[in-house]
Write an enzyme that holds these catalytic residues in place. Structure first.
Site, PDB file in Angstrom:
ATOM      1  N   ASP A 283       0.861  -1.185   0.000  1.00  0.00           N
ATOM      2  CA  ASP A 283       0.000   0.000   0.000  1.00  0.00           C
ATOM      3  C   ASP A 283       0.894   1.230   0.000  1.00  0.00           C
ATOM      4  O   ASP A 283       2.000   1.179  -0.547  1.00  0.00           O
ATOM      5  CB  ASP A 283      -0.954  -0.029   1.199  1.00  0.00           C
ATOM      6  CG  ASP A 283      -2.285   0.663   0.911  1.00  0.00           C
ATOM      7  OD1 ASP A 283      -2.254   1.857   0.567  1.00  0.00           O
ATOM      8  OD2 ASP A 283      -3.344   0.022   1.018  1.00  0.00           O
ATOM      9  N   HIS A 306       2.366   1.908  -3.151  1.00  0.00           N
ATOM     10  CA  HIS A 306       1.416   2.836  -3.759  1.00  0.00           C
ATOM     11  C   HIS A 306       1.917   4.275  -3.659  1.00  0.00           C
ATOM     12  O   HIS A 306       1.124   5.218  -3.708  1.00  0.00           O
ATOM     13  CB  HIS A 306       0.038   2.706  -3.106  1.00  0.00           C
ATOM     14  CG  HIS A 306      -0.641   1.402  -3.389  1.00  0.00           C
ATOM     15  ND1 HIS A 306      -1.926   1.131  -2.968  1.00  0.00           N
ATOM     16  CD2 HIS A 306      -0.234   0.291  -4.056  1.00  0.00           C
ATOM     17  CE1 HIS A 306      -2.282  -0.096  -3.353  1.00  0.00           C
ATOM     18  NE2 HIS A 306      -1.255  -0.612  -4.012  1.00  0.00           N
TER      19      HIS A 306
END
Length: 475
Positions: A283, A306
């Protein structure tokens, strides 16, 4: 008569000799005393006996003379409280929670106390809150392996499944070491409520709590350094309600597809420095939530991840403020996003004073993105309010992007424009395939100080006719 005269002369000579000898002895004694005093004045205080106990900070040499931490007059400096001396086994299977709690309690009560989890041991402890206030200078040092129970099936039912290690109400505390914080997250990632982990790739509804590995809450003057932190069930490290935080030389890692495993997340936290760290996870590499200001991120490598995100902000019509964020000298590689600001429709507040400078991209999708329509489902409605974005600078952003998405995407709210976006020396080329030359802009205003690659003709000059209402967006 002659004999008497000779005897008197002999006695006179003998008396003079004895007096001179006495004087010489006394003189030698005086010199010796002066020599001893001079040596004493030069002696280093480190060699002087101390009534306060040992002063060594080395984890290899625990105190040879135990101190009583329960004595209120005790001012032992740099005392080391080895968890194995408090009963920890360190075999990776035995529950060592009680030993860590006892060592913490003892170290908390002395100035510059050290809780030591030594090398060549693997310690398993359950969800624990290490709370203060404590004496200043407290150090939690992990040189071995520290880990939670393995997966949700082994998690005690009585423990919170939202967090594992919590550090609460502390001031001037350091979390450091040469060891590893192992999260044992694999079985948590495979829960059917996780994205695409249900039958036939579905995501089942229902509660889906997973513990954040490390959380600092309502604390100040913190240092976190040197550790390897890996495989968290959810966020690796969170800071909430903290102030003056230094993060340095961390290695954070989990697999690319591990869900919700943000590397470092901060919210309601001010005056933060994140330096010299390597983060790869499933993430956000670093995520900045509401209530954060004066954050400096420098010399960090992200990926896979991310990217670095501000947000998401404004969920459930909330008021969110973020200001004075600097991201500099950062490498982002093999990531789904690069530099991202994400807000929900319907929120209020503002994001201002954001600087991204000297960023190297390597195969990054959505390299530069502002998304004010962030939504986790298709049911989100367009709202009349949004978090206001202003004064965002992108300077010397170079590298390659994944051609599945345009490298520059500015989707600002219909009702609240983004203003004062500055672009300078932005050069992004395709990692593989043909050049995507259609950056996207919506209601975005700013300045191009230099030509960008690809060209960004959609950024509007000047200011919008209608500005955000200060009553809704002030912070």
């Amino acid at each position: 008569m002659e004999i008497l005269r000779r005897r008197l002369l002999f006695l006179w000579i003998a008396t003079i000799f004895l007096l001179q000898k006495s004087s010489n002895v006394e003189g030698r004694h005086h010199v010796t005393k002066k020599h001893n005093n001079r040596n004493a004045s030069r002696r280093s205080p480190a060699y002087a006996p101390s009534p306060k106990g040992p002063i060594s900070r080395s984890p290899n040499y625990p105190p040879s003379v135990p101190s009583d931490p329960n004595d209120p007059t005790n001012s032992c400096r740099n005392c080391i409280f080895d968890v194995t001396s408090h009963g920890a086994v360190g075999d990776g299977a035995t529950d060592d929670t009680a030993a860590f709690s006892a060592a913490w309690k003892a170290a908390c009560q002395v100035e510059s106390g050290i809780v030591l989890a030594p090398a060549d041991h693997a310690f398993m402890i359950t969800s624990t809150i290490f709370s203060g206030p404590c004496k200043p200078g407290l150090v939690f040092q992990v040189d071995g392996v520290l880990m939670p129970p393995n997966g949700p099936d082994n998690w005690p039912k009585s423990d919170s499944n939202k967090q594992w290690l919590v550090f609460y109400r502390l001031d001037h505390m350091t979390f450091t070491g040469t060891g590893t914080i192992e999260g044992n997250g694999k079985d948590w990632w495979e829960l059917p409520c996780k994205p695409h982990r249900g039958p036939n790739g579905s995501t089942l509804r229902g509660p889906c709590n997973s513990p954040a590995l490390i959380r600092f809450f309502m604390s100040s003057n913190l240092v976190v350094s040197g550790l390897r932190i890996q495989n968290s069930p959810q966020f690796h490290m969170k800071f909430d309600g903290c102030e003056r935080v230094l993060i340095d030389k961390l290695l954070i890692s989990s697999p690319k597809l591990s869900p919700n495993t943000d590397g470092i997340h901060i919210e309601n936290t001010k005056a933060v420095g994140i330096y010299n760290s390597v983060i790869g996870n499933g993430d956000d590499c670093i995520s900045i939530g509401p209530g954060c200001s004066n954050v400096n991120i420098e010399t960090v490598t992200c990926g896979p991840s991310h990217g670095i995100s501000i947000g998401s902000l404004g969920v459930h019509n909330s008021h969110a403020c973020v200001s004075n964020i600097t991201v500099k000298n950062v490498n982002i590689k093999n990531s789904d996003n690069g530099l991202r600001i994400k807000t929900w429709q319907g929120g209020t507040g503002s994001v201002t004073g954001i600087s991204f400078e000297n960023i190297q991209m390597d195969n990054v999708r959505n390299s530069i993105i502002i998304d004010q329509y962030y939504c986790l489902s298709k049911a989100c409605r367009n709202e009349t309010s949004a978090v206001y974005l202003a004064d965002v600078t992108y300077r010397n952003i170079k590298g390659t992007y994944d051609v599945r998405s345009p490298p520059i995407h500015f989707a600002c709210s219909d009702s609240v424009a983004c203003t004062n976006i500055t672009m300078s020396e932005v050069e992004l080329l395709p990692y593989d395939g043909v050049l995507v030359d259609d950056p996207f802009c919506w209601n975005a205003y700013g300045t191009q100080e230099t030509l960008t690659i690809p060209p960004i003709d959609c950024l509007q000059d000047g200011m919008p006719q209608k500005l955000a209402e200060s009553s809704l967006y002030g912070c």
